[in-house]
Design an enzyme around this catalytic site. Sequence first.
Site, PDB file in Angstrom:
ATOM      1  N   CYS A  92       0.955  -1.126   0.154  1.00 40.92           N
ATOM      2  CA  CYS A  92      -0.120   0.009   0.053  1.00 40.92           C
ATOM      3  C   CYS A  92       0.902   1.391  -0.103  1.00 40.92           C
ATOM      4  O   CYS A  92       0.443   2.483  -0.448  1.00 40.92           O
ATOM      5  CB  CYS A  92      -0.834   0.009   1.166  1.00 40.92           C
ATOM      6  SG  CYS A  92      -2.082  -1.353   1.167  1.00 40.92           S
ATOM      7  N   HIS A 367      -9.213   3.618  -2.037  1.00 44.06           N
ATOM      8  CA  HIS A 367      -7.872   3.293  -1.767  1.00 44.06           C
ATOM      9  C   HIS A 367      -7.197   2.754  -2.897  1.00 44.06           C
ATOM     10  O   HIS A 367      -7.118   1.402  -2.837  1.00 44.06           O
ATOM     11  CB  HIS A 367      -7.298   2.696  -0.384  1.00 44.06           C
ATOM     12  CG  HIS A 367      -6.113   2.262  -0.184  1.00 44.06           C
ATOM     13  ND1 HIS A 367      -4.961   2.803  -0.470  1.00 44.06           N
ATOM     14  CD2 HIS A 367      -5.678   1.244   0.679  1.00 44.06           C
ATOM     15  CE1 HIS A 367      -3.802   2.264  -0.306  1.00 44.06           C
ATOM     16  NE2 HIS A 367      -4.166   1.171   0.835  1.00 44.06           N
ATOM     17  N   CYS A 397      -0.033   2.696   6.460  1.00 44.05           N
ATOM     18  CA  CYS A 397       0.338   1.130   7.156  1.00 44.05           C
ATOM     19  C   CYS A 397       0.588   0.509   5.755  1.00 44.05           C
ATOM     20  O   CYS A 397       0.151   0.787   4.733  1.00 44.05           O
ATOM     21  CB  CYS A 397      -0.720   0.796   7.937  1.00 44.05           C
ATOM     22  SG  CYS A 397      -2.211   0.783   6.880  1.00 44.05           S
TER      23      CYS A 397
END
Length: 411
Positions: A92, A367, A397
């Site tokens: 991510c 996202h 994160c």
Amino acid sequence: MTNAYVFGAVRTPRGRGRAGKGALSQLHPQELLAQTLQQLLAVTGADAQQIDDVIIGCVSQAGEQGGNIAKNAVMHAGLPQHVAGVTLNRFCGSGQQAVNFAAMGVLAGVQDLVIGGGVESMSRQPIGSDGAGIDGNHENLRKKIFQVPQGISADLVAAREGIRREELDAFAADSQRKAGAAMAENRFGRSLFAVRDPATGAVLLDRDENPRPETTAESLAKLPAAFEAMGAHVPGPDGASLDQIALRNYPDTPAIAHVHTAGNSSGIVDGAAAVLVGSQAFAQRSGLRPRARIRAMAVLAAEPVLMLTAPAPASQKALKQAGMSVGDIDLWEINEAFAVVPLETIRRLNIDPSRVNVNGGAIALGHPLGATGAMLLGTALDELERRGLATALVTMCIGGGQGIATILERV
């Protein structure tokens, strides 16, 4: 050592990541990224001949996103033949890492102008389409560390921190409210551009498609827990449930209360973003005015089963590098992979919540895995300028227990 300056940042709208239904799902991800690169050069006025490299984050590097999508998009965008491209995967954090790597090349003095960014078409290349799984893949690693799905990790963090479902839903509803207000006031307008059909020129999407500003905490409370059945019934390699595997590392936690839902977790979307990073020498040579400088960068890894608690220590590492404290940061962008992530980070660092995700976050906006970090950097810079503030810290994160942080200082 020179400074690494940000000259511009652009992003696509985030389209719903549903095959055949989201507004961007008909576009090949190379096309999505190529339009983004073209837009970045158009709005900054930078000379493409001077670009040293293009660094792009992408998580699911398979199918249409395989084969080094960075260089393929560079060619598709019509950039000069000498412009190179490389694709990276830090889960991510990939888009943010791409910008950080661009800054490192400039800071090292070996490059003058680099594009960092990211792309992810989650409607066309869903999570897991690269075949790597979520547990480390190789059986020898599985025997040492079995990495449970992130949703179960999020619920484990909430259990250990004593964060209740009501707090998560309230945070998620606020994210939707803030995103709706930002869209109504066109706060994303400087970075956002309309994505077009390459054949007809028709606008496919000119605003974020995922937000639901009418959402309330009461409506979110009606949603079922997203990871409860998985945690209880999906077995790990030794036959234990995923919940049991997660709890082995934390015997002081008696049980996992599954509190995350589709409504207080990040949305699945398509999107791309790009940031232009250059040196002072480039600024003097080109006459282009930098908007900010990258003051500090940091990555680190924490425990990989709990997984989602590294944004706080990564931020502390970046702050130490910059000689700053939490109170020196005017705006925080803490990626809302799950609502517990910003809540745990706020609590751990004692951040003023009014400075965090002031225009909403991934719960509302979505996202797009490989692109989000680059998007957040542009969002933070735009908001610093809109408010006349000085500093922002972006943190995320990342799978495997990793965290990443970048500090921007407005010029």
